[in-house]
Design a protein around this motif. Structure first.
Motif, PDB file in Angstrom:
ATOM      1  N   THR A   1       0.745  -1.146  -0.126  1.00 58.31           N
ATOM      2  CA  THR A   1      -0.060   0.056   0.107  1.00 58.31           C
ATOM      3  C   THR A   1       0.922   1.300   0.154  1.00 58.31           C
ATOM      4  N   ARG A   2       1.886   1.181   0.906  1.00 56.33           N
ATOM      5  CA  ARG A   2       2.651   2.462   0.965  1.00 56.33           C
ATOM      6  C   ARG A   2       3.704   2.694  -0.501  1.00 56.33           C
ATOM      7  N   GLN A   3       4.189   1.457  -0.919  1.00 54.72           N
ATOM      8  CA  GLN A   3       4.599   1.847  -2.347  1.00 54.72           C
ATOM      9  C   GLN A   3       3.737   2.297  -3.433  1.00 54.72           C
ATOM     10  N   ALA A   4       2.377   1.581  -3.270  1.00 56.24           N
ATOM     11  CA  ALA A   4       1.426   2.166  -4.352  1.00 56.24           C
ATOM     12  C   ALA A   4       1.160   3.536  -4.215  1.00 56.24           C
ATOM     13  N   MET A   5       1.110   3.986  -3.139  1.00 52.15           N
ATOM     14  CA  MET A   5       0.696   5.638  -2.673  1.00 52.15           C
ATOM     15  C   MET A   5       1.919   6.424  -3.187  1.00 52.15           C
ATOM     16  N   TYR A   6       2.794   6.040  -2.996  1.00 55.46           N
ATOM     17  CA  TYR A   6       4.308   6.960  -3.454  1.00 55.46           C
ATOM     18  C   TYR A   6       4.161   6.988  -4.944  1.00 55.46           C
ATOM     19  N   GLN A   7       3.637   6.315  -5.753  1.00 55.07           N
ATOM     20  CA  GLN A   7       3.694   5.949  -7.248  1.00 55.07           C
ATOM     21  C   GLN A   7       2.774   6.671  -7.711  1.00 55.07           C
TER      22      GLN A   7
ATOM     23  N   ALA B   1       0.818   9.291  -6.255  1.00 52.07           N
ATOM     24  CA  ALA B   1       0.779  10.570  -5.565  1.00 52.07           C
ATOM     25  C   ALA B   1       1.943  11.462  -6.165  1.00 52.07           C
ATOM     26  N   GLU B   2       2.007  11.732  -7.412  1.00 54.31           N
ATOM     27  CA  GLU B   2       3.332  12.307  -8.019  1.00 54.31           C
ATOM     28  C   GLU B   2       3.001  13.796  -7.808  1.00 54.31           C
ATOM     29  N   GLU B   3       2.105  14.522  -7.392  1.00 53.65           N
ATOM     30  CA  GLU B   3       1.615  15.881  -7.097  1.00 53.65           C
ATOM     31  C   GLU B   3       1.718  16.256  -5.903  1.00 53.65           C
ATOM     32  N   LEU B   4       2.016  15.202  -4.864  1.00 50.05           N
ATOM     33  CA  LEU B   4       2.168  15.814  -3.401  1.00 50.05           C
ATOM     34  C   LEU B   4       3.550  15.435  -3.140  1.00 50.05           C
ATOM     35  N   THR B   5       4.112  16.167  -2.200  1.00 47.26           N
ATOM     36  CA  THR B   5       5.403  16.231  -1.310  1.00 47.26           C
ATOM     37  C   THR B   5       5.334  14.972  -0.630  1.00 47.26           C
TER      38      THR B   5
ATOM     39  N   VAL C   1       2.558  12.712   1.600  1.00 51.04           N
ATOM     40  CA  VAL C   1       2.315  11.249   1.205  1.00 51.04           C
ATOM     41  C   VAL C   1       2.471  10.496   2.560  1.00 51.04           C
ATOM     42  N   ALA C   2       3.478  11.035   3.304  1.00 49.86           N
ATOM     43  CA  ALA C   2       3.769  10.345   4.738  1.00 49.86           C
ATOM     44  C   ALA C   2       2.710  10.601   5.620  1.00 49.86           C
ATOM     45  N   GLU C   3       2.199  11.717   5.446  1.00 52.86           N
ATOM     46  CA  GLU C   3       1.060  12.142   6.540  1.00 52.86           C
ATOM     47  C   GLU C   3      -0.259  11.146   6.140  1.00 52.86           C
ATOM     48  N   LEU C   4      -0.439  11.104   4.657  1.00 52.11           N
ATOM     49  CA  LEU C   4      -1.496  10.199   4.262  1.00 52.11           C
ATOM     50  C   LEU C   4      -1.293   8.681   4.549  1.00 52.11           C
ATOM     51  N   LEU C   5      -0.127   8.123   4.754  1.00 54.91           N
ATOM     52  CA  LEU C   5       0.289   6.970   5.069  1.00 54.91           C
ATOM     53  C   LEU C   5       0.240   6.683   6.522  1.00 54.91           C
TER      54      LEU C   5
END
Length: 453
Positions: free
Chosen positions: A375-381, A383-387, A391-395
């Motif tokens: 899940t964490r890997q997918a989110m980073y991939q 969420a290109e428009e986020l810092t 992303v860390a806050e969302l995860l």
């Protein structure tokens, strides 16, 4: 097919008795259905028999391809008379401490004369087995390896290390012969080496062959005897040693643990402040596990716990069936076996069930960790428009600390361990009941014997 170690042991028990038998004579080993015809014999300083198995006392169907040479141990002065042969034999024991026993020449000559008789009088044959005991052991090993006899079965070889080849011992066992023995010789020995410990600086070490070690009693008369090891087929009767709470090489870890528990219980039972010999006997079964490995070697690879459980279930069923018709002492013996079998079954069931629970928890935990990583890997991939910080806050909720209930895990594991402990205690009570059953039977038998005097 060569004779089994058990049959060779039986022959060792009678070799001195029948060493005076002449070629063609037949004897039966007491308390067995084993008959042998003598091919060759010697009853001098060296006592030996060369025999072939036959079907009956008439000597039907002699099998010359199973010709077996069995050499007795030392004729001890005093125990076996004060004649010249006993003095010579005892003298050889002393000489063997510094090199190959002089007996090697007798055994070599006996082998050659036996082979000649087979060829001349019986149209050929094979010396398939050789066996020696104590002082004769290294000499038998040497001659058997020279002629590449396929099966050598020895008992408590005396001064075996001194029998190895050296410039000072040119008749000794060579490196090539030792290699043959390592593949074809089996040596049975007592763990305490009550007699062989005195054979020189090597203290009873046997540098060749496969060693089967059985728990010694510390009594040199009973332990240094070909009849001392309990043999079944071509190895030790491991079930007998487990049942009697004794160690022997070739036990699985489960069998060693079972014996170790018995020893620890026995130590606790016999501890007596008035008896200093009991003060240092350990009541922790793990102490005996360590001692086993040091004395008997690594654990044998045995059946899986699932296979063992299946075996114990079958045993319990069979014992219950036998109890329906058993009477008297046989019934008491079967009840004892049943109690012990049920105890082992309970232990195994508990161990398997608890392991199953622990495996399921571990698998679920590992699967959740894998999902969180994915899940964490997918989110980073995506969420290109986020810092990275956004992303860390969302995860941040997607962690093991938030998603895995550690308290529930600990509680489930504790309940599983508590269940196993209850089952082990139950099994211990069954073993104690079996012990009491035998003790009560023995007390009853003693009382009956006293009343009938």
């Amino acid at each position: 097919m060569t004779l089994t170690d058990k049959k060779i042991q039986n022959l060792q028990g009678v070799v001195k008795k029948y060493a005076s038998y002449k070629e063609g004579e037949i004897f039966k080993v007491p308390e067995t259905n084993e008959y042998y015809q003598v091919v060759n014999s010697i009853d001098e300083t060296t006592q030996a028999l060369a025999v072939v198995p036959v079907d009956n006392i008439k000597g039907d169907n002699p099998d010359y391809n199973q010709t077996t040479i069995v050499v007795a141990g030392t004729q001890l002065v005093g125990k076996e008379g004060f004649g010249e042969e006993a003095w010579n034999s005892t003298k050889n024991v002393i000489e063997a401490r510094s090199g190959m026993t002089p007996q090697v020449d007798d055994i070599s000559d006996f082998y050659n004369s036996t082979a000649a008789k087979l060829e001349k009088e019986h149209g050929g044959g094979t010396i398939s087995n050789m066996s020696g005991f104590s002082q004769s052991g290294p000499a038998v090993a040497k001659v058997a390896a020279e002629h590449q006899v396929p099966k050598i079965t020895n008992f408590m070889d005396w001064a075996a290390s001194s029998a190895l080849y050296s410039k000072a011992n040119p008749k000794g066992i060579t490196a090539e012969e030792k290699a043959w023995l390592d593949q074809h010789a089996t040596i049975y020995m007592d763990s305490t080496r009550d007699v062989t410990y005195l054979d020189g600086k090597n203290h009873g070490d046997i540098p060749y062959g496969k060693k089967y070690i059985v728990e010694g009693t510390g009594d040199p008369i009973s332990d240094h005897d070909t009849a001392f090891p309990r043999i079944k087929g071509n190895g030790l009767d491991i079930d007998w040693y487990v049942k009697h709470g004794q160690f022997a090489s070739g036990m699985t870890k489960e069998q060693v643990i079972k014996v170790a528990r018995k020893k620890a219980k026995e130590a606790a039972k016999n501890w007596d402040i008035k008896d200093p010999s009991t003060w240092f006997n350990s009541t922790d079964y793990r102490f005996y596990l360590l001692r086993y490995v040091m004395t008997y070697g690594d654990f044998a690879v045995g059946p899986s716990q699932t296979e063992l459980l299946s075996s114990y279930k079958k045993t319990v069923k069979e014992l219950r069936s036998q109890l329906k018709t058993a009477t008297g002492s046989k019934r008491i013996s079967l009840r004892e076996e049943l109690l012990r079998a049920v105890a082992e079954k309970a232990r195994l069931q508990a161990e398997l069930k608890v392991q199953e629970i622990k495996d399921e928890i571990a698998q679920a935990k590992e699967a959740l960790q894998a999902d969180i990583r994915a899940t964490r890997q997918a989110m980073y991939q995506i969420a290109e428009e986020l810092t990275d910080s956004e992303v860390a806050e969302l995860l941040s909720p997607y962690t093991m600390e938030n998603l895995w209930d550690s308290q529930a895990e600990a509680q489930n594991l504790a309940e599983a361990d508590a269940y196993q402990n209850r089952m082990m205690a139950f099994a211990d009570k069954l073993d104690a009941a079996a012990d009491n059953l035998i003790a009560t039977d023995q007390e009853g038998a003693a009382l009956f014997s006293t009343n009938n005097k």
